[in-house]
Structure formats: C-alpha cells, structure tokens
Design a protein around this motif. Structure first.
Motif, PDB file in Angstrom:
ATOM      1  N   ALA A 141     -37.368 -73.138  38.914  1.00  0.00           N
ATOM      2  CA  ALA A 141     -38.745 -72.642  38.785  1.00  0.00           C
ATOM      3  C   ALA A 141     -39.216 -72.006  40.086  1.00  0.00           C
ATOM      4  CB  ALA A 141     -39.677 -73.784  38.379  1.00  0.00           C
ATOM      5  N   GLY A 142     -38.812 -72.584  41.231  1.00  0.00           N
ATOM      6  CA  GLY A 142     -39.186 -72.003  42.516  1.00  0.00           C
ATOM      7  C   GLY A 142     -38.571 -70.633  42.723  1.00  0.00           C
ATOM      8  N   LEU A 143     -37.319 -70.438  42.270  1.00  0.00           N
ATOM      9  CA  LEU A 143     -36.671 -69.137  42.403  1.00  0.00           C
ATOM     10  C   LEU A 143     -37.418 -68.060  41.640  1.00  0.00           C
ATOM     11  CD1 LEU A 143     -32.854 -69.987  42.207  1.00  0.00           C
ATOM     12  CD2 LEU A 143     -34.107 -69.011  44.136  1.00  0.00           C
ATOM     13  N   ARG A 144     -37.930 -68.412  40.475  1.00  0.00           N
ATOM     14  CA  ARG A 144     -38.677 -67.419  39.692  1.00  0.00           C
ATOM     15  C   ARG A 144     -39.915 -66.956  40.457  1.00  0.00           C
ATOM     16  NH1 ARG A 144     -40.305 -68.570  33.497  1.00  0.00           N
ATOM     17  NH2 ARG A 144     -38.053 -68.353  33.333  1.00  0.00           N
ATOM     18  N   LEU A 145     -40.630 -67.892  41.080  1.00  0.00           N
ATOM     19  CA  LEU A 145     -41.817 -67.518  41.852  1.00  0.00           C
ATOM     20  C   LEU A 145     -41.448 -66.655  43.055  1.00  0.00           C
ATOM     21  CD1 LEU A 145     -43.707 -70.935  41.827  1.00  0.00           C
ATOM     22  CD2 LEU A 145     -44.354 -68.882  40.587  1.00  0.00           C
ATOM     23  N   LEU A 146     -40.357 -66.997  43.730  1.00  0.00           N
ATOM     24  CA  LEU A 146     -39.941 -66.218  44.893  1.00  0.00           C
ATOM     25  C   LEU A 146     -39.513 -64.811  44.504  1.00  0.00           C
ATOM     26  CD1 LEU A 146     -38.019 -68.948  46.885  1.00  0.00           C
ATOM     27  CD2 LEU A 146     -40.052 -67.720  47.650  1.00  0.00           C
ATOM     28  N   ARG A 147     -38.888 -64.670  43.354  1.00  0.00           N
ATOM     29  CA  ARG A 147     -38.483 -63.339  42.908  1.00  0.00           C
ATOM     30  C   ARG A 147     -39.702 -62.488  42.567  1.00  0.00           C
ATOM     31  NH1 ARG A 147     -34.035 -66.339  39.906  1.00  0.00           N
ATOM     32  NH2 ARG A 147     -32.209 -66.136  41.252  1.00  0.00           N
ATOM     33  N   ILE A 148     -40.733 -63.127  41.975  1.00  0.00           N
ATOM     34  CA  ILE A 148     -41.981 -62.385  41.718  1.00  0.00           C
ATOM     35  C   ILE A 148     -42.587 -61.929  43.037  1.00  0.00           C
ATOM     36  CG2 ILE A 148     -44.341 -62.585  40.834  1.00  0.00           C
ATOM     37  CD1 ILE A 148     -43.286 -64.534  38.735  1.00  0.00           C
ATOM     38  N   TYR A 149     -42.615 -62.850  44.019  1.00  0.00           N
ATOM     39  CA  TYR A 149     -43.179 -62.487  45.321  1.00  0.00           C
ATOM     40  C   TYR A 149     -42.407 -61.329  45.952  1.00  0.00           C
ATOM     41  CZ  TYR A 149     -44.625 -62.788  50.180  1.00  0.00           C
ATOM     42  OH  TYR A 149     -45.093 -62.466  51.432  1.00  0.00           O
ATOM     43  N   GLU A 150     -41.080 -61.355  45.856  1.00  0.00           N
ATOM     44  CA  GLU A 150     -40.285 -60.284  46.436  1.00  0.00           C
ATOM     45  C   GLU A 150     -40.545 -58.960  45.723  1.00  0.00           C
ATOM     46  OE1 GLU A 150     -36.313 -61.934  48.449  1.00  0.00           O
ATOM     47  OE2 GLU A 150     -36.430 -62.400  46.309  1.00  0.00           O
ATOM     48  N   ARG A 151     -40.770 -58.999  44.419  1.00  0.00           N
ATOM     49  CA  ARG A 151     -41.113 -57.777  43.689  1.00  0.00           C
ATOM     50  C   ARG A 151     -42.441 -57.209  44.199  1.00  0.00           C
ATOM     51  NH1 ARG A 151     -37.081 -55.296  40.743  1.00  0.00           N
ATOM     52  NH2 ARG A 151     -35.739 -56.918  39.837  1.00  0.00           N
ATOM     53  N   ILE A 152     -43.404 -58.085  44.403  1.00  0.00           N
ATOM     54  CA  ILE A 152     -44.711 -57.646  44.907  1.00  0.00           C
ATOM     55  C   ILE A 152     -44.570 -57.116  46.325  1.00  0.00           C
ATOM     56  CG2 ILE A 152     -47.024 -58.444  45.545  1.00  0.00           C
ATOM     57  CD1 ILE A 152     -46.808 -60.467  43.223  1.00  0.00           C
ATOM     58  N   ALA A 153     -43.783 -57.817  47.163  1.00  0.00           N
ATOM     59  CA  ALA A 153     -43.621 -57.407  48.556  1.00  0.00           C
ATOM     60  C   ALA A 153     -42.917 -56.058  48.663  1.00  0.00           C
ATOM     61  CB  ALA A 153     -42.841 -58.473  49.323  1.00  0.00           C
ATOM     62  N   ALA A 154     -42.019 -55.760  47.726  1.00  0.00           N
ATOM     63  CA  ALA A 154     -41.293 -54.489  47.762  1.00  0.00           C
ATOM     64  C   ALA A 154     -42.188 -53.310  47.409  1.00  0.00           C
ATOM     65  CB  ALA A 154     -40.101 -54.548  46.816  1.00  0.00           C
ATOM     66  N   GLY A 155     -43.316 -53.581  46.717  1.00  0.00           N
ATOM     67  CA  GLY A 155     -44.222 -52.511  46.329  1.00  0.00           C
ATOM     68  C   GLY A 155     -43.765 -51.824  45.053  1.00  0.00           C
ATOM     69  N   GLY A 156     -44.623 -50.930  44.529  1.00  0.00           N
ATOM     70  CA  GLY A 156     -44.311 -50.208  43.307  1.00  0.00           C
ATOM     71  C   GLY A 156     -45.299 -50.518  42.200  1.00  0.00           C
ATOM     72  N   ALA A 157     -45.018 -50.001  41.021  1.00  0.00           N
ATOM     73  CA  ALA A 157     -45.939 -50.128  39.884  1.00  0.00           C
ATOM     74  C   ALA A 157     -45.726 -51.449  39.156  1.00  0.00           C
ATOM     75  CB  ALA A 157     -45.735 -48.961  38.926  1.00  0.00           C
ATOM     76  N   PHE A 158     -46.801 -51.971  38.598  1.00  0.00           N
ATOM     77  CA  PHE A 158     -46.732 -53.189  37.791  1.00  0.00           C
ATOM     78  C   PHE A 158     -47.832 -53.147  36.735  1.00  0.00           C
ATOM     79  CE2 PHE A 158     -50.282 -54.287  40.355  1.00  0.00           C
ATOM     80  CZ  PHE A 158     -50.986 -55.266  39.667  1.00  0.00           C
ATOM     81  N   GLU A 159     -47.695 -53.976  35.713  1.00  0.00           N
ATOM     82  CA  GLU A 159     -48.701 -54.101  34.657  1.00  0.00           C
ATOM     83  C   GLU A 159     -48.785 -55.542  34.187  1.00  0.00           C
ATOM     84  OE1 GLU A 159     -48.409 -49.733  32.402  1.00  0.00           O
ATOM     85  OE2 GLU A 159     -47.571 -51.545  31.455  1.00  0.00           O
ATOM     86  N   VAL A 160     -49.987 -55.955  33.786  1.00  0.00           N
ATOM     87  CA  VAL A 160     -50.193 -57.196  33.049  1.00  0.00           C
ATOM     88  C   VAL A 160     -50.507 -56.779  31.625  1.00  0.00           C
ATOM     89  CG1 VAL A 160     -51.597 -59.270  32.784  1.00  0.00           C
ATOM     90  CG2 VAL A 160     -51.056 -58.428  35.072  1.00  0.00           C
ATOM     91  N   ARG A 161     -49.678 -57.199  30.699  1.00  0.00           N
ATOM     92  CA  ARG A 161     -49.862 -56.701  29.337  1.00  0.00           C
ATOM     93  C   ARG A 161     -49.702 -57.806  28.313  1.00  0.00           C
ATOM     94  NH1 ARG A 161     -44.540 -52.730  29.612  1.00  0.00           N
ATOM     95  NH2 ARG A 161     -42.944 -54.360  29.538  1.00  0.00           N
ATOM     96  N   ALA A 162     -50.467 -57.657  27.238  1.00  0.00           N
ATOM     97  CA  ALA A 162     -50.410 -58.554  26.096  1.00  0.00           C
ATOM     98  C   ALA A 162     -49.908 -57.751  24.895  1.00  0.00           C
ATOM     99  CB  ALA A 162     -51.782 -59.160  25.822  1.00  0.00           C
ATOM    100  N   SER A 163     -49.783 -58.408  23.743  1.00  0.00           N
ATOM    101  CA  SER A 163     -49.288 -57.705  22.564  1.00  0.00           C
ATOM    102  C   SER A 163     -50.235 -56.591  22.139  1.00  0.00           C
ATOM    103  CB  SER A 163     -49.092 -58.696  21.417  1.00  0.00           C
ATOM    104  OG  SER A 163     -50.331 -59.330  21.093  1.00  0.00           O
ATOM    105  N   ALA A 164     -51.542 -56.767  22.461  1.00  0.00           N
ATOM    106  CA  ALA A 164     -52.519 -55.746  22.067  1.00  0.00           C
ATOM    107  C   ALA A 164     -52.541 -54.546  23.006  1.00  0.00           C
ATOM    108  CB  ALA A 164     -53.909 -56.366  21.991  1.00  0.00           C
ATOM    109  N   GLY A 165     -51.898 -54.653  24.167  1.00  0.00           N
ATOM    110  CA  GLY A 165     -51.874 -53.540  25.102  1.00  0.00           C
ATOM    111  C   GLY A 165     -51.974 -53.994  26.539  1.00  0.00           C
ATOM    112  N   VAL A 166     -52.093 -53.036  27.460  1.00  0.00           N
ATOM    113  CA  VAL A 166     -52.148 -53.312  28.886  1.00  0.00           C
ATOM    114  C   VAL A 166     -53.529 -53.845  29.262  1.00  0.00           C
ATOM    115  CG1 VAL A 166     -51.987 -52.310  31.193  1.00  0.00           C
ATOM    116  CG2 VAL A 166     -50.415 -51.558  29.397  1.00  0.00           C
ATOM    117  N   ILE A 167     -53.552 -54.955  29.990  1.00  0.00           N
ATOM    118  CA  ILE A 167     -54.815 -55.556  30.439  1.00  0.00           C
ATOM    119  C   ILE A 167     -55.201 -55.013  31.810  1.00  0.00           C
ATOM    120  CG2 ILE A 167     -55.957 -57.736  31.026  1.00  0.00           C
ATOM    121  CD1 ILE A 167     -54.093 -59.110  29.041  1.00  0.00           C
ATOM    122  N   GLY A 168     -54.225 -54.783  32.659  1.00  0.00           N
ATOM    123  CA  GLY A 168     -54.494 -54.257  33.991  1.00  0.00           C
ATOM    124  C   GLY A 168     -53.191 -53.958  34.695  1.00  0.00           C
ATOM    125  N   GLY A 169     -53.282 -53.238  35.801  1.00  0.00           N
ATOM    126  CA  GLY A 169     -52.081 -52.899  36.550  1.00  0.00           C
ATOM    127  C   GLY A 169     -52.425 -52.008  37.726  1.00  0.00           C
TER     128      GLY A 169
END
Length: 551
Positions: free
Chosen positions: A366-394
């Motif tokens: 579980a800790g590795l999953r959090l660290l990989r998310i952090y590394e994705r954020i630290a690397a920069g680039g595009a992201f989205e938070v999305r649900a089945s109904a569509g994109v909530i934010g990004g």
C-alpha cells in the motif's frame, strides 16, 4: 458554509438580598462556610472544625503557611447589646479565650447583624494584652462578599425567589426543577428564535460568559431568497498560515474550520434581515464547513497522461466537492493519503494539487502505491479526477524540484526492498517507523540475494574455523600465509528487522583471496544456495546513497 460569532453578554437580574433574620442558624452557617471557602480556597487550606459550637473555640480554620485564622460564627440577628444580652457577650468572650489557646494570627467574629459602636468596641477590646488580631464580619461585610460572589447569593436566595415566583406562576423561570427547566427554557427560546425569519434562524450556545450565535439556513435556497452578506475588516495583514487557511476554506470551499482571533478582526458587519444586520467589534470569528452533503457518486480514479496516453491510473473515493469565492475544490481519499484539488474560476488560471500521505500502519504494498502517485505528481504533466459520469477536475502539473524526486525514489527503494523480503518470507507487517543504517544495509543485501545476485557483506570481514585435528595439504596451504580461495555454507541466512526474524534460506559465503582473513580488509561474499548468477562470485553494488560500497 455556517458561521459563528462570539459576543460577551453581561448583566444581572434583580438583586434579592439574603434575609438574615429568616435564614436560621443552619442557613447562616452554610452561607458563611461557602463565603470563607470562596475567599480563601485559592491561597490557603480551609477547614470546618467540629461543627457549630465546638468546645475548642474554632468554627472555621483557615491556614496559610504559618498564619492561622479562626472564624467564630454567632447567629445573633439582633446583636448583643450590654443590657439585654449579657449571656451572648459571655459566650463570645469564652469562644475567644478557647480560640487564643491555638495561637491564631487573627480571630474573626461573624454575626448576621450590623454592629453598634458599643458592640464593635466590645469585640476589639478582646485583643487587649494579646498578640492576636481581632476582626468582625458583620451584615455589611457579608452583604458585600455576596455581591462580589453573586452566584453564591443567587443559590442562597432561590427559596426566597421561589416563594415570590409561585405567586405569579413563574416557578420555571427560576429553574427550580434543575436541568429539566434549563432544557425547557432553551427549547422555548429556540422556538422564539425560529420565528424571527422565514428563511434563517439562529442556533446559540453559552460558553462561560460568551454567547455564541450560529446562523443556519432553514432551507437550501435561503441564500438566494434572503441573501446575508458578512464583511470582515481586519487589523492589518493576516499571518501566512492564517491567510492560506482563509484562501483554502473561503476561497475554494474546502471543509476546514477557520478561526479568526479577536486580534485579527477589527469589525464584522452583517447585511441582511433587520433582526440580523449590524456591526460587531471585539469578536472572534469561527468559520465552519456546512454539514456534509451526500455525493451522488463516490467511486473515482486519478489518471495521469503523457499526451493522449494514460500512463497510470489509481482508484480512490470522492470525499468532498466544494465551491468558494475564488473557485471550486475536490478532495479524493486514498488508502493512507488524500489528494486535494483547487480549481480557480478565472479562465486560464492554473489549478493546484496538494497530495498528503503517511506510511504509518501501512503494509509496503500500500505504501508503494502512494509513493508511485507522489512520483507521478512530482514528475509533472497532465492529470484528471474522473468518475463514470465524466471528469470532475484536472490540470497540468509543473515538475517538482529534482531533490524532491530523488528523495521519493530513495524512499521507494526502501519500501520495495521491504516488500520483496516480506513476500519471500511470507511475513507481512507495517512499514517500521524507524530503521537504523545497519538495518537498511542488511535489507538491501537481502533483496539483492533474493534477486539471485552475489553481494559483499560489510558485516563479515573475517571467518572463524574450528580445526578437527586432521591434517591435509589444503589446510597446510591455507595456513601457509599465501592467499587462497575459501568457500563455505550456512544452513540459514537471516536478518532481524522490526523485531522479526526473517530467514532467506541456506547460503554460501566465499572469498577468492584469504590467508587467515581476507586480504586488504576485503569482505566475504554471500550467495543464496539455489542462486545461479551469471556474474559468478563478482558482487553487485548495493547502491545505497551515503554508504561506501564494501569490497
């Protein structure tokens, strides 16, 4: 959002003095005892001795260090004039004589009447030839103390007020039924407050001498039908932490309480219905989030992109969607972490992302999953938070500093080593809070061994052999002083980590150049029994920052 405003309300109801002529001896004693405790409890020890009329001449004793005060209580509502009350004066004198035997610093006579000049002179004359001080608490003194401690006065005059209240049918107004009457009166007052407006009401609470008002909408459209505007005027700039809290809560609607202390607020002005509008000063403002509104959908995912290609996707739970004066906010909960997104309303303004996590109590996977998310954020680039109904934010994230990314990579390496060893040993436990440098080196060695590599051990710089008494050319060659290769085996290679014994299995140890110990201070090399490394006995580096590779 709801708000609360602290306002100090002062004032007293009608004053009802104690009717000393009617309280009787027991009532008089209780009032005086309570007053003495209130006056001296903070600085001295107060003792009620022997009850009333004790033979030792002490009714109440107050000890402050080496000083002792003795109080003598005499319930003489009409005093002790010479002609009519010789027995009373005799009783007072006898009490004083017994009290002096205890060598008090001060002796105080307490009576419920106002002393005449002659009566006061009689009391003060008792001190003639004595080292003790003599004082009097008469009716004027007692009334003054009760006025200072008005709660005591109220508690001792309730019966008087109750008798009067019964005449007018106002027993409940005096709370004669205790907390049940308190609840009934508060409920009735709340119903009165509810009738002030069709759209808004005020909840209230008493905290000491402060009355807190909480404005509450009666229906979801109250702010549209009957707008209420609150304007805060500050006393200079806010501290950086407080300014950030205001921006996050009020600007983007994140569910965080904001406390503006009295020193930060010059005035608070409320515009709205007449009964509510006004200006308030010397206030503390607490801005609390509104009650959580159930979300239609909570299952979401956080996706990261490289152009149109999804590079990673992680599931989460939508915990909050809010809106403020600057923009809107989204919060996603992850196992052990939380992601907060603030999206400005202004066109072209950049969104910001705040990711917090803690590895405590998490297993390595579980800790590795959090660290990989952090590394994705630290690397920069595009992201989205999305649900089945569509994109909530990004949004588009800027890359973090290289130092932050390197630190995350080092931490991920540690968790990966721990996860690999746990999986091999089938012993699963949370990430340890602390790890010594030696433990970290041993953990990396264990991981390299499990990967089939040969490693040099900084913990094994010499080996001890027990000779069995049999001679051989090999033994003579080893003891000749010339370097020779040495190879041996251990039945179980293990390490101790976080109080757990982790066995990796049987292993070999080897060194190509040994006299009695490895030459040039080199270390022995380890290899698990079943490993077949392509590099033979050549050790692979441990690659731990700040650690010199063993030879």
């Amino acid at each position: 959002m709801g708000s609360s405003l602290g306002v100090v309300c002062e004032g007293r109801g009608p004053v009802v003095a104690v009717e000393w002529e009617r309280v009787g001896q027991p009532g008089f004693d209780r009032i005086v005892e309570a007053l003495v405790h209130r006056v001296y409890d903070a600085t001295a020890r107060v003792e009620v001795v022997n009850g009333r009329g004790g033979d030792d001449g002490i009714d109440i004793k107050v000890t402050h260090g080496s000083r002792v005060r003795i109080f003598q209580l005499k319930y003489y509502p009409d005093g002790f004039p010479t002609t009519a009350h010789k027995r009373r004066r005799k009783s007072i004198r006898q009490s004083f004589t017994r009290a002096v035997q205890h060598q008090p610093w001060e002796w105080i006579l307490v009576v419920p009447c106002t002393l005449t000049t002659a009566e006061r002179e009689f009391v003060t004359s008792l001190a003639a030839g004595q080292t003790v001080r003599v004082g009097v608490w008469d009716r004027a003194k007692l009334d003054g103390l009760l006025a200072t401690h008005s709660d005591l006065e109220a508690s001792f005059t309730r019966n008087q007020l109750f008798e009067a209240a019964k005449v007018y049918g106002q027993e409940r107004a005096l709370l004669m039924d205790g907390v049940r009457d308190v609840s009934a009166r508060v409920t009735a007052l709340g119903q009165q407050a509810d009738g002030l407006d069709d759209h808004w009401t005020v909840d209230f609470a008493r905290q000491g001498e402060t009355v807190v008002h909480m404005l509450r909408a009666k229906h979801p459209r109250a702010h549209e039908v009957s707008p209420v505007e609150i304007t805060l005027t500050g006393n200079g700039p806010l501290t950086p932490d407080l300014a950030l809290a205001v921006r996050r809560s009020l600007g983007f609607g994140l569910p965080k309480e904001v406390v503006l202390p009295r020193g930060a607020v010059e005035s608070l002005t409320v515009s709205g219905p007449d009964w509510l509008a006004g200006e308030h000063r010397d206030v503390e403002v607490r801005w609390r989030p509104a009650d959580k509104v159930p979300l239609a959908e909570t299952a979401v995912e956080v996706a990261f992109f490289d152009g149109e290609h999804v590079t990673a996707c992680y599931p989460g739970t939508l915990a909050h969607v809010g809106r403020g004066s600057v923009g809107r906010s989204v919060r996603v909960d992850l196992a052990g972490g939380s992601l907060e997104l603030m999206i400005p309303s202004a066109s072209g303004a950049s969104a910001s992302l705040r990711f917090t996590f803690a590895l405590e109590k998490l297993e390595p996977a579980a800790g590795l999953r959090l660290l990989r998310i952090y590394e994705r954020i630290a690397a920069g680039g595009a992201f989205e938070v999305r649900a089945s109904a569509g994109v909530i934010g990004g949004g588009e994230l800027p890359p973090r500093p290289e130092a932050a990314r390197q630190e995350a990579a080092r931490l991920r390496g540690y968790i990966e080593d721990l996860e690999g060893v746990q999986r091999h040993c089938e012993q699963y436990f949370p990430v340890p809070d602390e790890l010594t440098p030696a433990d970290r080196i041993a953990l990396r060695m264990a991981r390299r061994l499990l990967q089939g590599h040969c490693v040099a051990s900084p913990f094994l710089r010499q080996a001890r052999f027990t000779l069995n008494g049999q001679d051989s050319p090999t033994l003579r060659s080893l003891l000749s002083g010339e370097p020779h290769a040495v190879r041996g085996s251990t039945a179980a290679f293990a390490l101790t980590l976080a109080g757990r014994h982790l066995e990796l299995g049987p292993a070999h140890f080897y060194h190509p150049h040994v006299t009695v110990r490895p030459v040039d201070g080199e270390c022995f090399r380890h290899l698990l029994h079943d490993a077949a490394p392509g590099s033979g006995w050549t050790p692979v580096p441990l690659e731990l920052p700040g650690f010199t590779e063993p030879r």
